[in-house]
Scaffold this motif. Sequence first.
Motif, PDB file in Angstrom:
ATOM      1  N   HIS A  44       0.845  -1.196   0.000  1.00 33.47           N
ATOM      2  CA  HIS A  44       0.000   0.000   0.000  1.00 33.47           C
ATOM      3  C   HIS A  44       0.878   1.242   0.000  1.00 33.47           C
ATOM      4  O   HIS A  44       1.935   1.263   0.619  1.00 33.47           O
ATOM      5  N   GLY A  46       0.207   5.332   0.749  1.00 31.17           N
ATOM      6  CA  GLY A  46      -0.773   6.292   1.231  1.00 31.17           C
ATOM      7  C   GLY A  46      -0.634   6.410   2.735  1.00 31.17           C
ATOM      8  O   GLY A  46       0.469   6.386   3.269  1.00 31.17           O
ATOM      9  N   ASP A  51      -6.765   5.675   4.939  1.00 32.62           N
ATOM     10  CA  ASP A  51      -7.303   5.064   3.718  1.00 32.62           C
ATOM     11  C   ASP A  51      -8.251   3.909   4.010  1.00 32.62           C
ATOM     12  O   ASP A  51      -9.153   3.631   3.217  1.00 32.62           O
ATOM     13  N   SER A  57     -11.696   8.261   4.260  1.00 29.42           N
ATOM     14  CA  SER A  57     -10.938   7.728   3.131  1.00 29.42           C
ATOM     15  C   SER A  57     -11.436   8.280   1.805  1.00 29.42           C
ATOM     16  O   SER A  57     -12.616   8.548   1.619  1.00 29.42           O
ATOM     17  N   ASN A  58     -10.507   8.414   0.858  1.00 31.49           N
ATOM     18  CA  ASN A  58     -10.859   8.780  -0.511  1.00 31.49           C
ATOM     19  C   ASN A  58     -11.089   7.545  -1.381  1.00 31.49           C
ATOM     20  O   ASN A  58     -11.461   7.670  -2.545  1.00 31.49           O
ATOM     21  N   LEU A  59     -10.857   6.363  -0.813  1.00 26.46           N
ATOM     22  CA  LEU A  59     -11.041   5.120  -1.561  1.00 26.46           C
ATOM     23  C   LEU A  59     -12.511   4.711  -1.562  1.00 26.46           C
ATOM     24  O   LEU A  59     -13.267   5.063  -0.659  1.00 26.46           O
ATOM     25  N   GLN A  64     -11.594  -0.046   0.179  1.00 26.75           N
ATOM     26  CA  GLN A  64     -11.307   0.024   1.613  1.00 26.75           C
ATOM     27  C   GLN A  64     -11.359  -1.369   2.239  1.00 26.75           C
ATOM     28  O   GLN A  64     -10.470  -1.734   3.025  1.00 26.75           O
TER      29      GLN A  64
END
Length: 120
Positions: A44, A46, A51, A57-59, A64
């Motif tokens: 990973h 980030g 995350d 989170s932007n995921l 996620q």
Amino acid sequence: MERPSTIHGSRVVSIFGAAGPALDEVGLSAWIAQAAPGEALVYHRGFLAVDATGAVSNLTPERQRTLRGVAAAALRAAEQRLVHLVQARLGPDHFAYIAVARPKPGPAGAALSMRLLEAA
């Protein structure tokens, strides 16, 4: 003073990339099974704690879940002494999460397979 990063070496494999598919638990287990001692995998890039958390989170929720599964599998593999887990700071709030393969315990075969199953 900036330290040189050691994660750009030729023995580091990055499967979790921005353009590629996310690494999953099966992929991590497969890598652990075939990795030579000292080989490293960036699982990973980030900020893992952010995350993997739904509220910040932007995921996507699916990504996620996959990330949480991979992180949990990496921790189990470390507890089974199959890998070392390390981090490298890439920038502010941006890290590379790395699994480094350890020497395989004992002869390969059923015992290693069972440890990989427990780590998955």
